[in-house]
Design an enzyme around this catalytic site. Structure first.
Site: not given
Ligand code: NVA
Ligand code: CP
Length: 300
Positions: A104, A131, A134, A219, A259, A287
């Protein structure tokens, strides 16, 4: 032999993606029935997190344990990655010791560079652009609730971010229609709009996009790393909350997904998030099952 990676949904064919979703549903049933299944015994997944996570970390870690293997949580703060060891060198070294690597990262390019130098499968656990993990869970949730998504109308409300862009890939792969409503200046990448034009329509008015939708998805307005833009974004997105009025222009049985983590009263009203159209808790649980199907596909 070059390993298979999962950097975006486009690393799978439509057929592979559909069978992965079916496998996720099967693995979920097996777990509910108490069946022990350990296809990844003694295998190790390294997990590199440059950003926070609840769902991604716990689902990958639990998934590996349930499969008889183990997972390593690596934060740049405690590894040489945070002290400037090149990504290429880190990929070469880590991939000689483990069987799969999930990352990540802030920059999408970090994951693509890492994958280029890795001897084992690399999984994108979220970047600034995509992502895809997800989406596996979201699609599983849709298939469980309603069957195939082909030909359905999915509406994305809000930022043209990593989640939105993953939905764009999914629309083209699984042949559904995606309508996007975002404020001016928050559109997804033009190159992706061009590449998915056959399946994706862009609007600036939420009700137009949501009209007759089978599924509404949103989101956060400010993603991780955009915290300093929170105030500007709150102003820009003020008319983009998914609330009961917006849900009412969708199909009567339309579902709602997010998500998570969600901000009640910002991108979604509390009554929608906690209401009867919302499938966000199944979506979060999936997930685990969807990524187990992915781990099995890439690492077994
Ligand atoms: N768009 C959000 C998704 C988190 C799971 C982010 O990148 O923070
Ligand atoms: N939706 C998602 O990826 O959640 P986290 O940021 O908690 O991993």
């Amino acid at each position: 032999m070059k390993p298979r990676h999962f950097i975006t949904l486009n690393d799978l064919t439509a057929e592979e993606l559909r069978s992965l979703i079916q496998r996720a549903i099967e693995l979920k049933r097996m777990r509910a029935d108490g069946i022990i299944y350990e296809p990844l015994k003694n295998k190790v997944l390294a997990m590199v997190f440059e950003k926070s996570s609840t769902r991604t970390r716990i689902s990958f870690e639990s998934g590996m344990s349930q499969f008889g293997g183990s997972a390593l949580f690596l934060s740049p703060r405690d590894t040489q990655l945070g002290r400037g060891e090149p990504i290429e060198d880190s990929a070469r070294v880590i991939s000689r010791m483990v069987d799969g690597i999930m990352l990540r990262t802030n920059d999408h390019e970090t994951v693509t560079t890492f994958a280029k130098h890795s001897k084992v499968p690399v999984i994108n656990g979220l970047t600034d652009r995509f992502h895809p993990c997800q989406l596996l869970a979201d699609l599983q949730t849709w298939f469980e609730q309603r069957g195939d998504i082909k030909g359905k109308r999915v509406c994305w409300i809000g930022d043209g971010n990593n989640m939105c862009q993953s939905y764009m890939n999914a629309a083209k792969l699984l042949d559904f229609e995606l309508t996007i409503a975002c404020p001016k200046g928050y559109e997804p990448e033009q190159s992706l709009l061009d590449a998915t034009a056959s399946h994706v329509k862009l609007f600036y008015e939420p009700k137009q996009a949501a009209s007759n939708a089978d599924l509404i998805v949103t989101d956060v307005w400010a993603s991780m790393g955009q915290e300093e833009e929170q105030k500007i974004r709150e102003d820009a997105f003020v008319n983009f909350q998914v609330d009961a009025a917006l849900m009412s222009v969708a199909k009567p049985d339309a579902l709602f997904m997010h998500c998570l983590p969600a901000h009640r009263g910002e991108e979604v009203s509390a009554d929608v998030l906690d209401g009867k159209s919302s499938v966000v808790w199944d979506e979060a649980e999936n997930r685990l099952h969807a990524q187990k199907a992915l781990l099995e596909f890439l690492m077994k």
